[in-house]
Motif scaffolding. Sequence first.
Motif, mmCIF file in Angstrom:
data_model
loop_
_atom_site.group_PDB
_atom_site.id
_atom_site.type_symbol
_atom_site.label_atom_id
_atom_site.label_comp_id
_atom_site.label_asym_id
_atom_site.label_seq_id
_atom_site.Cartn_x
_atom_site.Cartn_y
_atom_site.Cartn_z
ATOM 1 N N GLY A 1 4.049 24.925 20.632
ATOM 2 C CA GLY A 1 2.940 25.312 21.394
ATOM 3 C C GLY A 1 3.440 27.244 20.424
ATOM 4 N N TRP A 2 2.679 28.120 21.000
ATOM 5 C CA TRP A 2 2.962 29.534 20.884
ATOM 6 C C TRP A 2 2.505 30.419 21.975
ATOM 7 C CZ3 TRP A 2 -1.653 31.522 22.687
ATOM 8 C CH2 TRP A 2 -2.910 30.744 22.225
ATOM 9 N N ILE A 3 3.148 31.857 21.702
ATOM 10 C CA ILE A 3 2.511 33.186 22.887
ATOM 11 C C ILE A 3 2.151 33.963 22.542
ATOM 12 C CG2 ILE A 3 3.725 34.193 24.815
ATOM 13 C CD1 ILE A 3 5.701 31.872 25.058
ATOM 14 N N ASN A 4 1.494 34.554 22.107
ATOM 15 C CA ASN A 4 0.638 35.836 22.087
ATOM 16 C C ASN A 4 -0.550 36.796 23.000
ATOM 17 O OD1 ASN A 4 -2.150 36.589 20.297
ATOM 18 N ND2 ASN A 4 -0.366 37.156 18.819
ATOM 19 N N PRO A 5 0.580 38.018 22.446
ATOM 20 C CA PRO A 5 1.255 38.255 21.882
ATOM 21 C C PRO A 5 3.076 38.766 22.562
ATOM 22 C CG PRO A 5 0.301 40.409 23.066
ATOM 23 C CD PRO A 5 -0.453 38.809 22.900
ATOM 24 N N ARG B 1 1.404 26.726 36.091
ATOM 25 C CA ARG B 1 2.476 26.264 35.875
ATOM 26 C C ARG B 1 2.076 24.490 35.369
ATOM 27 N NH1 ARG B 1 3.855 21.224 39.719
ATOM 28 N NH2 ARG B 1 1.643 20.684 40.964
ATOM 29 N N PHE B 2 3.607 24.094 34.340
ATOM 30 C CA PHE B 2 2.785 22.536 34.193
ATOM 31 C C PHE B 2 4.753 22.311 33.840
ATOM 32 C CE2 PHE B 2 5.262 25.366 30.319
ATOM 33 C CZ PHE B 2 5.846 25.355 29.990
ATOM 34 N N TRP B 3 4.503 21.373 33.453
ATOM 35 C CA TRP B 3 5.548 20.153 34.011
ATOM 36 C C TRP B 3 5.640 18.589 33.418
ATOM 37 C CZ3 TRP B 3 1.652 21.176 37.128
ATOM 38 C CH2 TRP B 3 1.029 19.533 37.658
ATOM 39 N N ASN B 4 6.985 18.015 32.870
ATOM 40 C CA ASN B 4 7.041 16.446 32.452
ATOM 41 C C ASN B 4 6.635 15.561 33.400
ATOM 42 O OD1 ASN B 4 7.159 13.766 31.857
ATOM 43 N ND2 ASN B 4 9.627 14.906 30.540
ATOM 44 N N LEU C 1 0.113 24.602 24.107
ATOM 45 C CA LEU C 1 0.582 23.931 24.049
ATOM 46 C C LEU C 1 0.194 22.991 23.743
ATOM 47 C CD1 LEU C 1 2.938 24.461 27.679
ATOM 48 C CD2 LEU C 1 3.442 24.720 24.901
ATOM 49 N N THR C 2 0.629 21.725 22.654
ATOM 50 C CA THR C 2 0.545 20.821 22.303
ATOM 51 C C THR C 2 0.957 19.471 21.908
ATOM 52 O OG1 THR C 2 -0.920 22.073 20.517
ATOM 53 C CG2 THR C 2 -0.970 19.616 20.513
ATOM 54 N N VAL C 3 0.888 18.632 23.138
ATOM 55 C CA VAL C 3 1.811 17.308 23.146
ATOM 56 C C VAL C 3 2.128 16.963 22.064
ATOM 57 C CG1 VAL C 3 2.832 15.699 24.630
ATOM 58 C CG2 VAL C 3 1.233 17.376 25.293
ATOM 59 N N GLU D 1 -2.495 14.548 26.799
ATOM 60 C CA GLU D 1 -1.317 13.078 26.759
ATOM 61 C C GLU D 1 -0.621 13.953 24.855
ATOM 62 O OE1 GLU D 1 -0.546 10.674 27.556
ATOM 63 O OE2 GLU D 1 -1.677 11.405 29.997
ATOM 64 N N GLU D 2 0.120 13.089 23.979
ATOM 65 C CA GLU D 2 -0.030 13.193 22.640
ATOM 66 C C GLU D 2 -0.739 13.791 22.577
ATOM 67 O OE1 GLU D 2 2.182 10.160 20.870
ATOM 68 O OE2 GLU D 2 3.730 9.472 22.846
ATOM 69 N N GLY D 3 -1.184 14.541 20.840
ATOM 70 C CA GLY D 3 -1.903 15.214 20.401
ATOM 71 C C GLY D 3 -2.503 16.395 21.203
ATOM 72 N N GLU D 4 -3.077 16.292 23.017
ATOM 73 C CA GLU D 4 -3.655 17.474 23.747
ATOM 74 C C GLU D 4 -3.212 18.737 23.534
ATOM 75 O OE1 GLU D 4 -6.792 14.737 25.791
ATOM 76 O OE2 GLU D 4 -3.904 14.584 26.268
ATOM 77 N N THR D 5 -4.020 19.902 23.008
ATOM 78 C CA THR D 5 -3.957 20.446 23.637
ATOM 79 C C THR D 5 -4.493 21.441 25.112
ATOM 80 O OG1 THR D 5 -3.632 21.384 20.979
ATOM 81 C CG2 THR D 5 -3.689 23.624 22.724
#
Length: 192
Positions: free
Chosen positions: A102-106, A89-92, A55-57, A75-79
Amino acid sequence: MNITYPHTIENCIGEKLIFREVRREADGDRVIVENFVAPGSGPPMHVHRLQDEGLTVISGRIGYQIQGQSEQFAEEGETVVFERGVPHRFWNAGTQTLHCTGWINPANSVVFFLSAIYAAQNKSGKAQPEVFDAAFLLTRYAAEFDMVEIPRFVRTVIIPVTYQIGRLLGKYTHFKNAPEPLPTSSQLAVLQ
């Protein structure tokens, strides 16, 4: 299951996820995503057993945590990258809507799984998905996904029993076109 992209899902707790496209790559299909998360919202501790996620902000502040580690922020621009098999986990963590790409692979079954989880949350009207749908999804796709915040006894006894009761009651007709689950590692060993 046939999905047209972009494919947008939203749940009742302030999360919107847009599956933009699926890119064919040598190491498996990569689903490209965009998400919007309300302040304080985000998925609980979970694991993608077979997928990496990045995920990239774009705007806002993301809080994230790897199980057993302290909370971190980007923060903004960070991955942030979550490796397969690692509970996270992640949250706002901000006061405005968090926007990430962002992306999910595969990709495997992730588009179907998350679409069904969001629908089950909307059915229940809360963060906890409707119980029979959750039991179906967590049982059928156990080789790919797990919700590690659910107590072990509930995951290993209550959910499988609930799943069987749901089968007996005919609760899963709306899942008739669900993609086949991936084989577990023990099933793969038998096939080899």
